[in-house]
Scaffold this motif. Sequence first.
Motif, PDB file in Angstrom:
ATOM      1  N   LYS A 121      -2.308   2.908   8.751  1.00 24.19           N
ATOM      2  CA  LYS A 121      -1.178   2.243   8.109  1.00 24.19           C
ATOM      3  C   LYS A 121      -1.214   0.762   8.460  1.00 24.19           C
ATOM      4  CE  LYS A 121       1.077   5.689   6.153  1.00 24.19           C
ATOM      5  NZ  LYS A 121       1.294   5.734   4.679  1.00 24.19           N
ATOM      6  N   TYR A 160      -1.773   2.869  -0.498  1.00 23.45           N
ATOM      7  CA  TYR A 160      -0.656   3.633   0.061  1.00 23.45           C
ATOM      8  C   TYR A 160      -0.467   3.393   1.561  1.00 23.45           C
ATOM      9  CZ  TYR A 160      -0.196   6.051  -4.364  1.00 23.45           C
ATOM     10  OH  TYR A 160       0.017   6.328  -5.697  1.00 23.45           O
ATOM     11  N   LEU A 163       2.850  -1.779   3.697  1.00 25.63           N
ATOM     12  CA  LEU A 163       4.230  -1.689   4.177  1.00 25.63           C
ATOM     13  C   LEU A 163       5.207  -1.543   3.011  1.00 25.63           C
ATOM     14  CD1 LEU A 163       4.096  -4.576   6.818  1.00 25.63           C
ATOM     15  CD2 LEU A 163       4.130  -2.130   7.316  1.00 25.63           C
ATOM     16  N   GLU A 164       6.439  -1.140   3.323  1.00 24.12           N
ATOM     17  CA  GLU A 164       7.461  -0.976   2.283  1.00 24.12           C
ATOM     18  C   GLU A 164       7.759  -2.289   1.572  1.00 24.12           C
ATOM     19  OE1 GLU A 164      10.981   0.846   3.713  1.00 24.12           O
ATOM     20  OE2 GLU A 164       9.998   2.703   4.345  1.00 24.12           O
ATOM     21  N   SER A 165       7.597  -3.400   2.293  1.00 27.15           N
ATOM     22  CA  SER A 165       7.860  -4.707   1.682  1.00 27.15           C
ATOM     23  C   SER A 165       6.878  -5.015   0.551  1.00 27.15           C
ATOM     24  CB  SER A 165       7.786  -5.808   2.744  1.00 27.15           C
ATOM     25  OG  SER A 165       6.518  -5.817   3.386  1.00 27.15           O
ATOM     26  N   TRP A 166       5.820  -4.222   0.461  1.00 26.21           N
ATOM     27  CA  TRP A 166       4.822  -4.395  -0.591  1.00 26.21           C
ATOM     28  C   TRP A 166       5.006  -3.379  -1.718  1.00 26.21           C
ATOM     29  CZ3 TRP A 166       0.465  -7.789  -0.736  1.00 26.21           C
ATOM     30  CH2 TRP A 166       0.396  -8.667   0.357  1.00 26.21           C
ATOM     31  N   ASP A 167       6.125  -2.683  -1.731  1.00 21.00           N
ATOM     32  CA  ASP A 167       6.347  -1.625  -2.725  1.00 21.00           C
ATOM     33  C   ASP A 167       6.222  -2.126  -4.162  1.00 21.00           C
ATOM     34  OD1 ASP A 167       6.607   0.371  -0.927  1.00 21.00           O
ATOM     35  OD2 ASP A 167       8.789   0.530  -1.017  1.00 21.00           O
ATOM     36  N   SER A 168       6.804  -3.287  -4.433  1.00 26.34           N
ATOM     37  CA  SER A 168       6.769  -3.805  -5.807  1.00 26.34           C
ATOM     38  C   SER A 168       5.341  -4.099  -6.247  1.00 26.34           C
ATOM     39  CB  SER A 168       7.628  -5.069  -5.917  1.00 26.34           C
ATOM     40  OG  SER A 168       7.151  -6.080  -5.033  1.00 26.34           O
ATOM     41  N   ARG A 170       2.602  -2.735  -4.942  1.00 27.55           N
ATOM     42  CA  ARG A 170       1.898  -1.455  -5.023  1.00 27.55           C
ATOM     43  C   ARG A 170       2.158  -0.791  -6.375  1.00 27.55           C
ATOM     44  NH1 ARG A 170       2.428   1.009  -0.092  1.00 27.55           N
ATOM     45  NH2 ARG A 170       4.681   1.013  -0.387  1.00 27.55           N
ATOM     46  N   THR A 171       3.423  -0.780  -6.774  1.00 28.62           N
ATOM     47  CA  THR A 171       3.786  -0.173  -8.058  1.00 28.62           C
ATOM     48  C   THR A 171       3.123  -0.907  -9.219  1.00 28.62           C
ATOM     49  OG1 THR A 171       5.928   0.513  -7.161  1.00 28.62           O
ATOM     50  CG2 THR A 171       5.709   0.453  -9.559  1.00 28.62           C
TER      51      THR A 171
END
Length: 265
Positions: A121, A160, A163-168, A170-171
């Motif tokens: 991760k 995957y 980090l969550e801050s990279w969610d946008s 990643r999507t």
Amino acid sequence: MAQSINIPPFFDGDHYAHWKTKMKFFLKARDYKLWDVVEDGPFVPQGSKAEWSADDRKKMELNCRALHMLFCAFGPTIYEKMSSCENAKEVWDKLEVTYEGTNEVKETKIGLLTLEYENFKMDPEENIEKMFDRFSTITNGLKGYGEAIPEEKLVRKLIYSLLESWDSKRTAIIEAKNLKILKLDELMGSLLTHQIMKKNKEDEKKREEIRAMGEKKLKSIGINVNAMALKSSTCHHVNSSEEDSEDEEMNYLFNKLARFMKSKM
């Protein structure tokens, strides 16, 4: 100074996995048959030397050439350990056991690297470059032990692992790209570009916050500044009046002196 492409990569006992890969391609580049000799073993002709054909001798020569290149790659310490070997495959196998361990040891190392890969991760404190370096160390280690991972799986794993801050981001990548054909280098380029843009926005936000704080501070002291400006203006007016008075006095004395000198002429 860059190493000549005609000189085999040097090995002194450190970073065996790196040297192994470079040496493998060095042999293949010189003559792919040389690598065949290292991997499969030397050709052994039938009969006595007197009975060997020209083709037999040519095939035997491949082992000598491969063995020579390996020996030329070693420092004195490694050479002493390998000098008793009679063919290139024997040298290669002995190096693997010495620096990678037995099959049991290799399986243990593969298991540890696989566990690292599965649990990989992105750390909160690392950037994309550091994350990718850490990821590459694990995957290259597995590849060195013959456990290469398909690029599609590497791409998905890396996406995957963000980090969550990279969610946008990643999507956006998942929706816009075909992950089955997306190259790891292309993914890295996209992530690095986003990282730069993200940092620029964060820096601009910080500058705006500092600017707002500065304006708020100035407003809180604005009255004092105006008062100081008024006081400064008043002082300047008083000083100007005093200077004007002194100028008038000097003019009076000058005129009086001029009249006195004129009366004496």
